[in-house]
Design a protein around this motif. Sequence first.
Motif, short mmCIF file in Angstrom:
data_model
loop_
_atom_site.label_atom_id
_atom_site.label_comp_id
_atom_site.label_asym_id
_atom_site.label_seq_id
_atom_site.Cartn_x
_atom_site.Cartn_y
_atom_site.Cartn_z
N ASP A 81 0.84 -1.20 0.00
CA ASP A 81 0.00 0.00 0.00
C ASP A 81 0.87 1.25 0.00
OD1 ASP A 81 -2.42 1.48 0.12
OD2 ASP A 81 -2.19 1.67 2.30
N SER A 82 1.88 1.26 0.85
CA SER A 82 2.76 2.44 0.90
C SER A 82 3.56 2.57 -0.40
CB SER A 82 3.69 2.38 2.11
OG SER A 82 4.57 1.29 1.99
N ALA A 87 4.30 5.36 -5.61
CA ALA A 87 4.27 5.31 -7.07
C ALA A 87 3.20 6.25 -7.61
CB ALA A 87 4.00 3.89 -7.54
N THR A 88 2.08 6.35 -6.92
CA THR A 88 1.02 7.29 -7.33
C THR A 88 1.53 8.72 -7.25
OG1 THR A 88 -0.66 5.76 -6.52
CG2 THR A 88 -1.34 8.03 -6.85
N GLY A 89 2.27 9.03 -6.20
CA GLY A 89 2.85 10.37 -6.07
C GLY A 89 3.82 10.67 -7.21
N LEU A 90 4.66 9.70 -7.56
CA LEU A 90 5.60 9.90 -8.66
C LEU A 90 4.87 10.08 -9.99
CD1 LEU A 90 8.39 7.30 -7.82
CD2 LEU A 90 8.58 9.79 -7.75
#
Length: 135
Positions: A81-82, A87-90
């Motif tokens: 999850d983290s 990866a979503t932030g990137l």
Amino acid sequence: MIRDYGERSRASIKASEQLIVTSLSNMADWNRGHDSVDDMLDAENKRLAENLATKVSRLKSLAYDIDREADDQNDYLDNMDSNFLSATGLLSGSVKRFSTMVRSSRDNRRILCYVSMGLVVVFFVLYYLISRIQR
């Protein structure tokens, strides 16, 4: 006649005594047999109790193993999850930079087209290589 009666009574008493002795002997034998049956039942109960204790300890260790495995899987999922959040932030940062580049001048659009085409080609090459390796 009196003698007969006395002898009969003595014979009767003697037969009664023998019957009593035989009965007592039979009771003693029965008690010995009964004790051996009790001993056999006790031994069987002890054996079954030991088997049950073994099975209970095996089930207990399996329960601990399942608990430990569940905790490990939960930790693994939390880490995933983290990782997905990072990866979503990137990706969101990359999308912002990409959209900024799209909104900029005409020269940047040509570069954007080449980059997009290169990414599509790289994607298909990687897809081909991965599908080839899996066969």
